[in-house]
Write a protein that holds these residues in place. Structure first.
Motif, short mmCIF file in Angstrom:
data_model
loop_
_atom_site.label_atom_id
_atom_site.label_comp_id
_atom_site.label_asym_id
_atom_site.label_seq_id
_atom_site.Cartn_x
_atom_site.Cartn_y
_atom_site.Cartn_z
N ARG A 272 9.55 2.59 0.68
CA ARG A 272 8.68 2.66 1.87
C ARG A 272 7.34 2.05 1.44
NH1 ARG A 272 9.35 8.49 4.54
NH2 ARG A 272 7.55 7.69 5.72
N SER A 273 6.21 2.64 1.86
CA SER A 273 4.96 1.98 1.48
C SER A 273 4.40 2.47 0.15
CB SER A 273 3.91 2.18 2.59
OG SER A 273 3.63 3.55 2.76
N ARG B 195 12.61 -2.87 2.59
CA ARG B 195 11.43 -2.05 2.93
C ARG B 195 11.80 -1.25 4.17
NH1 ARG B 195 8.09 1.10 4.58
NH2 ARG B 195 5.93 0.56 5.05
N ALA B 196 11.90 0.08 4.01
CA ALA B 196 12.26 0.95 5.15
C ALA B 196 11.04 1.12 6.05
CB ALA B 196 12.78 2.28 4.64
N GLY B 197 10.67 0.08 6.75
CA GLY B 197 9.49 0.07 7.60
C GLY B 197 9.12 -1.36 7.91
N VAL B 198 7.94 -1.54 8.56
CA VAL B 198 7.58 -2.90 8.95
C VAL B 198 6.66 -3.63 7.97
CG1 VAL B 198 7.95 -2.98 11.44
CG2 VAL B 198 5.91 -1.84 10.55
N ASN C 8 10.17 1.79 13.78
CA ASN C 8 8.85 2.43 13.81
C ASN C 8 8.04 2.16 15.07
OD1 ASN C 8 9.33 3.23 11.26
ND2 ASN C 8 7.95 1.80 10.27
N ARG D 56 -2.96 -1.46 8.45
CA ARG D 56 -3.09 -1.41 7.00
C ARG D 56 -4.55 -1.18 6.66
NH1 ARG D 56 1.16 -0.11 6.69
NH2 ARG D 56 2.99 -1.06 5.78
N HIS E 32 -1.45 8.34 6.74
CA HIS E 32 -0.42 7.28 6.87
C HIS E 32 0.86 7.86 7.49
CE1 HIS E 32 0.91 3.16 5.12
NE2 HIS E 32 1.61 3.44 6.21
N ALA F 23 4.76 6.11 10.81
CA ALA F 23 6.23 6.07 10.95
C ALA F 23 6.85 7.44 10.72
CB ALA F 23 6.79 5.09 9.94
N SER F 24 6.01 8.45 10.53
CA SER F 24 6.55 9.75 10.13
C SER F 24 6.97 10.62 11.32
CB SER F 24 5.53 10.48 9.24
OG SER F 24 5.31 9.73 8.08
C1 3PG Z 1 5.27 0.80 7.96
O1 3PG Z 1 4.78 -0.21 7.46
O2 3PG Z 1 6.41 0.81 8.40
C2 3PG Z 1 4.42 2.02 8.11
O3 3PG Z 1 3.17 1.81 7.56
C3 3PG Z 1 5.07 3.25 7.52
O4 3PG Z 1 4.98 3.37 6.16
P1 3PG Z 1 5.80 4.58 5.44
O5 3PG Z 1 7.25 4.28 5.65
O6 3PG Z 1 5.41 4.53 4.01
O7 3PG Z 1 5.41 5.84 6.11
#
Ligand code: 3PG
Length: 393
Positions: A47-48, A70-73, A97, A225, A277, A280-281
């Protein structure tokens, strides 16, 4: 095959790998252990939090590592240049997300407008206060979105439909059917009551110059970011009350270990609110993101599929070179590809990719994608091959 999942992802994603017979290791490694162990894994999922440095990628490429997911954007924690130089594909999860981040940005707009964290804190400390917490409303105000991709567009949609906000925006590639009124970044900043950043990447989008363009009554929201905002300039701007306030979910320096201290000068100011942060949570986003990244990583490992890749063209067309297709119907026996390759190679024709499927019994159709047109003489040579039944350009 074995996948290292170095940041916590939701179980649905882990199951995608396991159901495909791929082993997963979810033990989080620090940078040194990651460098030591990465060579034994075919894929790395992060993730990040995990920093995928050049050292990690070079250690991986000496062994089995083929892809980083990368599990996210946002993939600014991955050294894309080093991945590309080492032939490692990087993929992200583009969709999971969107809603979660848009909803958090909106929650932050509401929270800072109505002083919700401040009144909550005051009551937790046992102090009843009303007079300090007079707020403002979102309805009929102008929301300025910097970076109008999928998240920015979703935020604009909610803000327009639910709060009757005017939505204006800036993007290097404006798309005109989004309901967002596109204009220059400067115009957005001077007109907006709320500025929300959704650019991602590593560039500073809000330096002192941009911050000072904002209205003194305006709020800045950052769920993109930390590095997109010059934090020192933001501190001065807020301290001097040149803007009304800011709500932040991301920071230039974020702790990588759960439960450790959050050090940031902005904490001293009362016109700032924070989340850790959390864009995405959500249960929904974590489920969607983990499944999406696992699927696209698996598709690459098992089938060479490039969907969601960020450092290579998802399709060959995206390589921005002319593509010419050559359709060859041939016997499905060993050696046919080699003989086709030889003819093309002898004639200096560069093969970019080959798609092939069995067609009927004992035959296959191969589609060669090339960067140049094939001369009729070459077609004739190919047709002479007894294992080839047709060649069509
Ligand atoms: C992303 O880029 O998808 C978000 O910032 C989420 O980051 P995380 O998966 O570390 O919560």
């Amino acid at each position: 095959m074995k996948v290292l999942i170095n940041d916590k992802i939701e179980n649905h994603g882990i199951r995608v790998f396991e159901e495909a017979g791929i082993k997963t290791d979810t033990q989080r490694r620090d940078l040194n252990s990651l460098i030591a162990d990465i060579a034994q894994f075919d894929a790395l999922i992060v993730r990040s939090t995990t920093k995928v440095t050049r050292e990690v990628l070079e250690a991986g490429t000496k062994g089995k590592l083929k892809i980083v997911g990368r599990a996210g954007v946002g993939y600014d924690n991955i050294d894309i240049v080093a991945a590309t130089e080492n032939g490692i594909v990087v993929k992200c999860a583009q969709l999971g997300n969107i809603n979660a981040v848009a909803e958090l940005a909106l929650s932050l707009m509401l929270s800072i407008s109505r002083n919700i964290p401040q009144t909550h804190l005051s009551l937790k400390q046992g102090i009843w206060k009303k007079e300090d917490f007079n707020g403002t409303e979102l309805s009929n105000k102008t929301l300025g979105i910097i970076g109008c991709g999928k998240i920015g567009q979703r935020l604009a949609q909610i803000a327009r439909h639910s709060f009757g906000m005017k939505t204006i925006g800036y993007d290097i590639c404006p798309c005109f059917d989004t309901g967002i009124n596109f204009m220059s970044k400067e115009e957005v900043l001077t007109k907006a009551d709320y500025v929300s950043i959704h650019t991602g990447g590593k560039d500073i989008i809000m330096s002192e110059k941009e911050l000072l363009l904002m209205k003194p009554t305006a709020y800045l929201i950052n769920t993109s970011r930390g590095c997109n905002v010059d934090e020192k300039a933001l501190y001065q701007t807020l301290k001097k009350r040149r803007i009304a306030g800011t709500a932040l979910d991301v920071y230039t320096k974020e702790p990588t270990v759960e439960g450790t201290k959050f050090k940031n000068k902005l904490r001293k100011l009362d016109n700032v609110i924070f989340t850790s942060h959390l864009g995405a949570s959500t249960i929904e986003a974590q489920r969607a993101t983990s499944t999406e990244i696992a699927q696209v990583v698996l598709d690459y490992l098992l089938g060479g599929d490039f969907t969601n890749a960020v450092n290579v063209g998802e399709t060959i067309e995206l390589e921005e070179n002319p593509v010419h297709a050559l359709f060859i119907h041939h016997r499905d026996i060993p050696g046919v590809f080699a003989s086709i390759d030889k003819v093309l190679t002898d004639n200096k024709v560069n093969i970019r990719t080959i798609y092939s499927r069995q067609i009927g019994t004992g035959f296959a159709i191969a589609v060669y994608l090339l960067h140049q047109k094939v001369d009729p003489e070459i077609l004739k040579t190919l047709k002479k091959n007894e294992n080839i039944s047709s060649v069509r350009a």
